[in-house]
Motif scaffolding. Sequence first.
Motif, PDB file in Angstrom:
ATOM      1  N   ASN A  47     -16.386 -36.876  -5.985  1.00  5.44           N
ATOM      2  CA  ASN A  47     -15.272 -37.813  -5.774  1.00  5.44           C
ATOM      3  C   ASN A  47     -14.001 -37.070  -5.374  1.00  5.44           C
ATOM      4  O   ASN A  47     -12.886 -37.497  -5.670  1.00  5.44           O
ATOM      5  CB  ASN A  47     -15.018 -38.658  -7.026  1.00  5.44           C
ATOM      6  N   PHE A  48     -14.199 -35.945  -4.654  1.00  9.76           N
ATOM      7  CA  PHE A  48     -13.064 -35.109  -4.251  1.00  9.76           C
ATOM      8  C   PHE A  48     -12.322 -35.674  -3.045  1.00  9.76           C
ATOM      9  O   PHE A  48     -11.195 -35.287  -2.786  1.00  9.76           O
ATOM     10  CB  PHE A  48     -13.541 -33.691  -3.900  1.00  9.76           C
ATOM     11  N   GLY A  49     -12.988 -36.538  -2.265  1.00 13.97           N
ATOM     12  CA  GLY A  49     -12.344 -37.083  -1.077  1.00 13.97           C
ATOM     13  C   GLY A  49     -12.889 -36.534   0.224  1.00 13.97           C
ATOM     14  O   GLY A  49     -12.300 -36.769   1.283  1.00 13.97           O
TER      15      GLY A  49
ATOM     16  N   GLN B 234     -15.016 -27.518  -2.238  1.00 13.65           N
ATOM     17  CA  GLN B 234     -13.757 -27.154  -2.873  1.00 13.65           C
ATOM     18  C   GLN B 234     -12.635 -27.996  -2.272  1.00 13.65           C
ATOM     19  O   GLN B 234     -12.637 -28.297  -1.077  1.00 13.65           O
ATOM     20  CB  GLN B 234     -13.433 -25.679  -2.659  1.00 13.65           C
ATOM     21  N   ARG B 235     -11.685 -28.360  -3.111  1.00  5.39           N
ATOM     22  CA  ARG B 235     -10.467 -29.021  -2.647  1.00  5.39           C
ATOM     23  C   ARG B 235      -9.292 -28.235  -3.189  1.00  5.39           C
ATOM     24  O   ARG B 235      -9.155 -28.059  -4.399  1.00  5.39           O
ATOM     25  CB  ARG B 235     -10.399 -30.463  -3.142  1.00  5.39           C
ATOM     26  N   SER B 236      -8.453 -27.733  -2.288  1.00  4.62           N
ATOM     27  CA  SER B 236      -7.321 -26.891  -2.687  1.00  4.62           C
ATOM     28  C   SER B 236      -6.011 -27.611  -2.423  1.00  4.62           C
ATOM     29  O   SER B 236      -5.897 -28.430  -1.506  1.00  4.62           O
ATOM     30  CB  SER B 236      -7.352 -25.565  -1.934  1.00  4.62           C
ATOM     31  N   HIS B 237      -5.002 -27.246  -3.236  1.00  2.00           N
ATOM     32  CA  HIS B 237      -3.709 -27.926  -3.159  1.00  2.00           C
ATOM     33  C   HIS B 237      -2.570 -26.933  -3.012  1.00  2.00           C
ATOM     34  O   HIS B 237      -1.943 -26.527  -3.979  1.00  2.00           O
ATOM     35  CB  HIS B 237      -3.512 -28.792  -4.416  1.00  2.00           C
ATOM     36  N   PHE B 238      -2.359 -26.502  -1.786  1.00  2.00           N
ATOM     37  CA  PHE B 238      -1.148 -25.785  -1.393  1.00  2.00           C
ATOM     38  C   PHE B 238      -1.112 -25.800   0.122  1.00  2.00           C
ATOM     39  O   PHE B 238      -2.118 -26.080   0.785  1.00  2.00           O
ATOM     40  CB  PHE B 238      -1.108 -24.349  -1.942  1.00  2.00           C
TER      41      PHE B 238
END
Length: 610
Positions: free
Chosen positions: A461-463, A478-482
Amino acid sequence: MDGILYNSGAIPGTQLASLTSIGPVYFGVLSGIAAPFNGKLDKIKVWNGARNDTQIRQDMYRTESSATTDLTLYLPLDEGTGQTPADNGNAPANTVTLGATAAAEASDPTWSVSGATAVPRQAIKFDGLDEFGQTSAPDPVLNATDLSIEFWLKHTGGGNEQIVLKQGSAANNQQLTVGFKSSIHANPNAFFISFFGNELVGPGGLLDVNWHHYAATYNRTTGERKLYKDGFVIAEDISPATLNSSGTMYLASLDGTQNFVNAYMDELRVWTSVRTEAQILENINGSVNSNESGLYAHYRFDQTPDVSQTDLHDFTSNAFTLALSNMEGDLDFTTEEPFNQWVGGVSSDISNAQNWGNLSVPTVTSSVGFNAIPSLGNLPSLTGSMNWFNATITTPGITSTTGMTVAGNLLGTTLPLNLSGSNIAIGQFGKLVESGSGILSNGTIMTSSFLIAPSSVNVGNFGMTITSAANLGPTMVQRSHFGWPLGAATGIKRFFKANPAANSGLNATLVFHYDETELNGNVEADLKLLKSTDNGITWRYIPFTHNTVNNTFTVTGGRYSGDVHCFWLCSSRNYPDISKCERAVHFNNTQHKLDCKWWDAIFQFKSSDI
């Protein structure tokens, strides 16, 4: 203690005379100075009359009001500050001070986080043979409003279809049942809600003996029904007819003769409203006060084991008591821990048991809640060993500085968890459940799944949704946030990386979801989709379909998604127009390709993209 009379001897006649004392009432001290109490007090109630064991059990977790009969003094002690706690008992209100006067003094008691009612103390165990509960008139009315039913449950055995809650008669749309399909059905151990002849059933699977939170919601106006497991929607539909159940409400059995529950159960709540995803997440790993708007019935099961325990008490003002049958009150109320809530009573240290509602440090089987932290509580410092089953984070300002492992679901609302460059690993069958905007910042969340010809599979459910007729095998997402640096610009604060075992000829359709709070200065309408197969050294522009309403980018089949193993990100910086490449091309007869070069070496465009 907890409604149990431990001293059963005869009361001396000298103690039976009428009480004639007058003057101030002291708490925590005798006559103002002697015998000082060293500890915490919370929810003080003084009644005008003797309370029996049933009344004590009914009221010990209940939030009272000035309208409660015979409640002479009631100190909720929820202020957390000040010198004059409010008396919410019967009028006229008493004047209460911390210390001898309303003035602040060094000897006064201090405010502190309680946690007394924050978490479950006991759970109830049904044997699957003959144990159940039932209401008596006046019975709950469940056929006139919206409806939500939620509870914690831990299976301890299979068997026939097991009914958690039931009301009504066996006729179409006249009977409400909530429970689990058994192994003799197509969906073994599948959570369901039924109106008789009209049911919604979630996915099945092998018998799961972990604690899980289940919720079923029903919108009476639209007919919409939803089933949740650990805060994640597992099934939904539109009911073709309206529920019209009535009569006795049964717990843990269909009718007291069949379909018995073989499981531990805790925190049963019945609401006359449709609980939203955000509302479910807010209270999934924490207790409620029993006086919330729309809360129709609330059973905590926090009753001390004793043979006298023959009822289950509803802590709302409706008081729908469930009479227990065939239960062993001294054995069937047992110490269990479906969830553990952070209260931050002494520090920010998550390894200190005094900071947790259960006064125990969570383990790998625990579901933990960092939500509704009181103003006096310390925010947790998420560092060190963090390995939990489920975790809910809804309080702002929390930061994680080391890696975290969550075998099940990570749940949260709109306020982001700052990962400080660290990673969160989600189990193979776990989910990221976000209500509203993204809940993560400054870090990476990852999971893996075994994909066989996936059809619109949103891994974790990462998108990032994947569709392909090919078998990708074990696939890490993987889902990263920067914001990834792109020369003088940066990408939005979300990008994906996928690593399937099989990575050729996939002809996949990929859909990437983003949140508008992550645009990072980029203009949404100008966003472009980029792909890197060398860990972000060079990037290629990929043709896409952009939906600014749903916040998605779609890549449909063909050479652009033949391989999935790469980085995918979005940025709105100005890219070269590939259609103008013809003005600066050189045909290489040896390599049979077109070479195009631009001023920015970070972007690599090939003739195959024209």
